[in-house]
Design a protein around this motif. Structure first.
Motif, PDB file in Angstrom:
ATOM      1  N   TYR A   1      -4.783  28.955  -7.043  1.00 48.12           N
ATOM      2  CA  TYR A   1      -3.472  28.190  -6.113  1.00 48.12           C
ATOM      3  C   TYR A   1      -2.228  28.461  -7.097  1.00 48.12           C
ATOM      4  N   THR A   2      -2.341  28.256  -8.521  1.00 50.53           N
ATOM      5  CA  THR A   2      -0.921  28.520  -9.029  1.00 50.53           C
ATOM      6  C   THR A   2      -0.717  29.913  -9.029  1.00 50.53           C
ATOM      7  N   ASP A   3      -1.625  30.858  -9.106  1.00 44.57           N
ATOM      8  CA  ASP A   3      -1.609  32.392  -9.306  1.00 44.57           C
ATOM      9  C   ASP A   3      -0.952  32.553  -7.826  1.00 44.57           C
ATOM     10  N   ALA A   4      -1.414  31.900  -6.681  1.00 44.48           N
ATOM     11  CA  ALA A   4      -1.011  32.617  -5.372  1.00 44.48           C
ATOM     12  C   ALA A   4       0.457  31.879  -5.390  1.00 44.48           C
ATOM     13  N   TRP A   5       0.558  31.082  -5.770  1.00 37.97           N
ATOM     14  CA  TRP A   5       2.172  30.434  -5.642  1.00 37.97           C
ATOM     15  C   TRP A   5       3.040  31.532  -6.215  1.00 37.97           C
ATOM     16  N   ASP A   6       2.812  31.816  -7.619  1.00 38.04           N
ATOM     17  CA  ASP A   6       3.671  32.702  -8.333  1.00 38.04           C
ATOM     18  C   ASP A   6       3.540  34.244  -7.844  1.00 38.04           C
ATOM     19  N   LEU A   7       2.271  34.806  -7.854  1.00 40.31           N
ATOM     20  CA  LEU A   7       2.237  36.165  -7.732  1.00 40.31           C
ATOM     21  C   LEU A   7       2.767  36.664  -6.366  1.00 40.31           C
ATOM     22  N   MET A   8       2.442  35.868  -5.291  1.00 40.81           N
ATOM     23  CA  MET A   8       2.506  36.136  -3.830  1.00 40.81           C
ATOM     24  C   MET A   8       4.018  35.737  -3.478  1.00 40.81           C
ATOM     25  N   GLN A   9       4.828  35.124  -4.322  1.00 36.81           N
ATOM     26  CA  GLN A   9       6.112  34.518  -3.995  1.00 36.81           C
ATOM     27  C   GLN A   9       6.077  33.834  -2.818  1.00 36.81           C
ATOM     28  N   LEU A  10       4.928  32.809  -2.917  1.00 40.08           N
ATOM     29  CA  LEU A  10       4.780  31.996  -1.899  1.00 40.08           C
ATOM     30  C   LEU A  10       5.918  31.091  -1.459  1.00 40.08           C
ATOM     31  N   PRO A  11       6.492  30.614  -2.498  1.00 37.56           N
ATOM     32  CA  PRO A  11       7.961  29.790  -2.133  1.00 37.56           C
ATOM     33  C   PRO A  11       9.124  30.604  -1.470  1.00 37.56           C
ATOM     34  N   THR A  12       9.392  31.813  -1.826  1.00 38.44           N
ATOM     35  CA  THR A  12      10.230  32.590  -0.971  1.00 38.44           C
ATOM     36  C   THR A  12       9.660  32.403   0.496  1.00 38.44           C
ATOM     37  N   HIS A  13       8.463  33.095   0.525  1.00 41.31           N
ATOM     38  CA  HIS A  13       8.086  33.191   2.279  1.00 41.31           C
ATOM     39  C   HIS A  13       7.846  31.798   2.940  1.00 41.31           C
ATOM     40  N   LEU A  14       7.397  30.721   2.096  1.00 43.55           N
ATOM     41  CA  LEU A  14       7.386  29.635   2.873  1.00 43.55           C
ATOM     42  C   LEU A  14       8.832  28.956   3.270  1.00 43.55           C
ATOM     43  N   TRP A  15       9.730  29.310   2.689  1.00 44.55           N
ATOM     44  CA  TRP A  15      11.126  29.026   2.711  1.00 44.55           C
ATOM     45  C   TRP A  15      11.604  29.669   3.878  1.00 44.55           C
ATOM     46  N   ASN A  16      11.488  31.103   3.773  1.00 45.22           N
ATOM     47  CA  ASN A  16      11.633  31.772   4.976  1.00 45.22           C
ATOM     48  C   ASN A  16      11.177  31.157   6.226  1.00 45.22           C
TER      49      ASN A  16
ATOM     50  N   VAL B   1      10.316  42.445  13.207  1.00 39.82           N
ATOM     51  CA  VAL B   1      11.763  42.290  12.932  1.00 39.82           C
ATOM     52  C   VAL B   1      12.268  42.108  11.612  1.00 39.82           C
ATOM     53  N   PHE B   2      11.105  41.762  10.695  1.00 41.08           N
ATOM     54  CA  PHE B   2      11.392  41.756   9.446  1.00 41.08           C
ATOM     55  C   PHE B   2      10.809  42.623   8.390  1.00 41.08           C
ATOM     56  N   SER B   3      11.433  44.031   8.441  1.00 43.70           N
ATOM     57  CA  SER B   3      10.869  45.123   7.570  1.00 43.70           C
ATOM     58  C   SER B   3      11.234  44.661   5.958  1.00 43.70           C
ATOM     59  N   ASP B   4      12.021  43.811   5.899  1.00 45.94           N
ATOM     60  CA  ASP B   4      12.587  43.502   4.429  1.00 45.94           C
ATOM     61  C   ASP B   4      11.689  42.322   4.187  1.00 45.94           C
ATOM     62  N   THR B   5      10.891  42.799   2.824  1.00 41.72           N
ATOM     63  CA  THR B   5       9.663  42.089   2.388  1.00 41.72           C
ATOM     64  C   THR B   5      10.450  40.505   1.898  1.00 41.72           C
ATOM     65  N   GLU B   6      11.718  40.574   1.513  1.00 40.77           N
ATOM     66  CA  GLU B   6      12.018  39.108   0.899  1.00 40.77           C
ATOM     67  C   GLU B   6      12.371  38.385   2.440  1.00 40.77           C
ATOM     68  N   LYS B   7      12.480  38.924   3.470  1.00 39.10           N
ATOM     69  CA  LYS B   7      12.870  37.944   4.500  1.00 39.10           C
ATOM     70  C   LYS B   7      11.539  37.600   5.461  1.00 39.10           C
ATOM     71  N   GLN B   8      10.333  38.104   4.818  1.00 45.42           N
ATOM     72  CA  GLN B   8       9.363  37.662   5.789  1.00 45.42           C
ATOM     73  C   GLN B   8       8.609  36.369   5.787  1.00 45.42           C
ATOM     74  N   PRO B   9       8.282  35.996   6.989  1.00 49.71           N
ATOM     75  CA  PRO B   9       7.799  34.594   6.795  1.00 49.71           C
ATOM     76  C   PRO B   9       6.205  34.702   6.200  1.00 49.71           C
ATOM     77  N   ILE B  10       5.509  33.424   6.207  1.00 46.39           N
ATOM     78  CA  ILE B  10       4.126  33.582   5.235  1.00 46.39           C
ATOM     79  C   ILE B  10       3.494  34.276   5.950  1.00 46.39           C
ATOM     80  N   SER B  11       3.206  34.267   7.372  1.00 48.15           N
ATOM     81  CA  SER B  11       2.217  35.078   8.225  1.00 48.15           C
ATOM     82  C   SER B  11       2.051  36.507   7.901  1.00 48.15           C
ATOM     83  N   VAL B  12       3.507  36.997   7.970  1.00 49.69           N
ATOM     84  CA  VAL B  12       3.603  38.441   7.511  1.00 49.69           C
ATOM     85  C   VAL B  12       3.203  38.817   6.363  1.00 49.69           C
ATOM     86  N   ALA B  13       3.848  37.983   5.464  1.00 54.11           N
ATOM     87  CA  ALA B  13       3.682  38.326   3.821  1.00 54.11           C
ATOM     88  C   ALA B  13       2.101  38.323   3.596  1.00 54.11           C
ATOM     89  N   LEU B  14       1.519  37.558   3.972  1.00 54.63           N
ATOM     90  CA  LEU B  14      -0.231  37.184   3.839  1.00 54.63           C
ATOM     91  C   LEU B  14      -0.877  38.668   4.138  1.00 54.63           C
TER      92      LEU B  14
END
Lengths: 286, 318
Positions: free
Chosen positions: A71-86, A228-241
């Motif tokens: 869980y902690t790795d996922a949180w950090d490595l996959m930038q989950l806070p960014t994608h969850l916030w998006n 519509v979100f090709s920019d990785t930084e903007k992607q919601p969690i579903s796309v990022a996953l």
């Protein structure tokens, strides 16, 4: 297969009926637990196994050692806070836009008698007959022309064009007794004031249903944000996953899947009565 | 026409002693009313115009154009349609989509109906059943797809583990050309069953109990009661749900995209997936819109015929 019954209470009260009932009951409880709860359990605990253990055959039902590092790795490595916030921003904005604009439009169509009101309502209802996903490509081109790619507005504004929610609101407003609104009007209340202080407070149940539908729809959507979100930084969690699922350790991916599911599942568990009642009522009324 | 009825009456009740306002005044007030009504409508109307009505028209226009974002569109007649129709993937995509829809309907209709029938008879733990069956619906579809991709893993996946436990031969699941499509149907059925079950349950609960009692007095067996009471009483819900389910499954995308990537050997390429490929892989928006129009026309015709047939059937029954 043949034990299911449309039994009368009398038949149920007989010893044989009772035995059958409890057999069926137990079987169904087990079936539901296995079919619907077990996969969720498997996901939550799978994330806590070690990478070796999760790939082992035969698999272990209970992790030998409990690791939280997935869980902690996922949180950090996959930038989950960014994608969850998006995702939160996209869902909250879509909810707000939908609530404000759909409510206003439904109020106008229901109560303010605009010329061509019937035509407009017909045009809105006609979109219910058009399969939405089949139009994503021209919709994407329109969003691109407006310069909204990689912008949350690309989620927020199309969400307003939701004929189902608008119609739900309109029908509810139609049912508000005319006397109440006329009394307010005689007291000198303006249109906005009537909407805000009388119509909306009376419409709390339908607003709740619309809110839940709006939030769930954005949180669960995949194809549209993928476009519509090709920019990785903007992607919601579903796309990022999906984008990140290729080259990440299995336990970390599973942990990310669990984290992505928590908000909606939690909302469901809190509001389950309302959600289930909403689905049941919406269907039988036709 | 009707818009003139209510408000003047109020105007008179507010100011009973005054003479009715002159015509010009009334006109101005009506215009002001209309302006206000449209002020409320505006935001919603703009969104519908931009993101529903305009794209629908645009799909048809672009279907006859060579369209690349950034450069001027060029009219090409029916070239997009002929190109798309000649694509061997087109046939595969339609065959897969129709097979998927048919299988999804068989499973996604029959299983929830039977489950709802049984659940309706159970008197205990109703909340548990409802929450459990609806739980998968609340899990994001992407997570569901990734979860089942993991289950289907031929080596370490739970699906083969279950088969081994039962001493059955293992399967390639989503990795086998002949089993991939049905594997995706299983995922879709699992994920969407909750909503269907709840709707059927609500429909079953609206059946008056006297009908069952009367049937029982007439000596109707269990299956006869289902056949002659339950099914006719829920027919409308069943038919509407079927239509919605068919239209929804014809647009399946997430499962094939995430689990199989359209493979193996194009076994799971669906129509919507092909539209996506034309637009974002081949950068051929004309072809994508031609495909979209074909899908729209097909679904439009289908629902028109379906509604026509079910309506006459409903009248016969009544």
């Amino acid at each position: 297969m043949s034990t299911r019954t449309l039994v009368s209470p009398a038949a149920l009260a007989r010893p044989r009926g009772r035995a059958t009932y409890w057999t069926v009951f137990t079987a169904i409880v087990l079936l539901f637990a296995l079919a619907f709860l077990f996969p969720v359990y498997w996901m939550v605990t799978g994330a806590m196994k070690s990478p070796d253990e999760v790939a082992r055959t035969p698999p272990t039902i209970v992790p030998k050692a409990w690791h939280l590092s997935g869980y902690t790795d996922a949180w950090d490595l996959m930038q989950l806070p960014t994608h969850l916030w998006n995702t939160v921003v996209q869902a909250a904005g879509a909810w707000l836009f939908q609530l404000v604009l759909c409510t206003a439009a439904a109020y106008a169509l229901s109560r303010l008698r605009p010329v061509f009101g019937k035509v407009i309502l017909g045009g809105i209802l006609a979109t219910l007959m058009v399969p939405a996903q089949a139009l994503v490509v021209p919709k994407y081109l329109t969003v691109a022309d407006l310069g909204l790619l990689n912008d949350p507005l690309a989620i927020w504004l199309p969400a307003v064009a939701n004929a189902f929610n608008l119609y739900l609101l309109k029908r509810f407003f139609d049912q508000i007794p005319r006397d109440v609104l006329e009394a307010a009007e005689i007291d000198g209340a303006g249109r906005l004031r009537i909407l805000w202080s009388i119509v909306l407070p009376m419409s709390r149940p339908v607003l709740g249903v619309v809110s839940i539908f709006a939030l769930v729809a954005v949180w669960q959507d995949f194809l549209w944000p993928l476009m519509v979100f090709s920019d990785t930084e903007k992607q919601p969690i579903s796309v990022a996953l999906v984008q990140l699922s290729q080259n990440i350790q299995l336990t970390v991916l599973i942990a990310a899947m669990v984290i992505a599911s928590i908000p909606m599942v939690a909302m469901f568990l809190v509001f389950q009565r309302h959600i289930i009642a909403g689905i049941s009522a919406g269907s039988t009324k036709g | 026409m009707t818009k003139t009825t209510a408000r003047p009456v109020q105007a008179i009740t507010v100011r009973p002693v005054q003479a009715p306002p002159p015509a010009g005044d009334r006109m101005r007030r009506r215009l002001a009313d209309q302006a206000r009504a449209y002020a409320f409508l505006l935001g919603g109307l703009v969104c519908f115009a931009l993101f529903s009505w305009y794209p629908a028209i645009r799909a048809v226009v672009i279907a006859f154009q060579k369209y690349t974002p950034g450069s001027d569109p060029e009219w090409v007649g029916t070239a997009n349609f002929t190109r798309v129709l000649d694509d061997p993937e087109f046939t595969a995509a339609w065959r897969n989509t129709l097979t998927f829809t048919l299988l999804a309907l068989l499973m996604g209709f029959a299983i929830p109906f039977v489950l709802a029938l049984v659940l309706n008879e159970l008197r205990h733990a109703r909340a548990f059943f409802r929450v459990a069956v609806y739980l998968p619906v609340m899990i994001p579809p992407v997570v569901t797809a990734l979860l089942w991709k993991w289950f289907y893993d031929p080596g370490t996946g739970l699906a083969n583990e279950a088969l081994r436990f039962l001493h059955l031969p293992t399967s390639n699941w989503s990795n086998g050309a002949d089993t991939a499509l049905i594997s995706l149907v299983i995922v879709a059925t699992w994920a969407n069953m909750g909503g269907t079950v709840l709707i059927y349950l609500a429909a079953l609960q609206s059946i008056p109990g006297e009908l069952y009692e009367a049937a029982e007095l007439d000596g109707a067996s269990l299956l006869q009661r289902i056949r002659h009471v339950t099914i006719p009483q829920t027919r409308f819900v069943i038919l509407m749900l079927m239509l919605l389910q068919i239209i929804a499954t014809m647009q399946v995308f997430t499962e094939p995209f995430v689990i199989t990537g359209g493979g193996p050997e194009n076994a799971t390429v669906t129509v919507l997936y092909l539209i996506y490929k034309y637009a974002f892989l081949y950068n051929d928006f004309g072809g994508a819109c031609a495909l979209s129009v074909l899908l729209l026309v097909f679904l439009g015709l289908f629902s028109a015929v379906y509604l026509r047939l079910t309506r006459t059937e409903g009248e016969d029954a009544a």
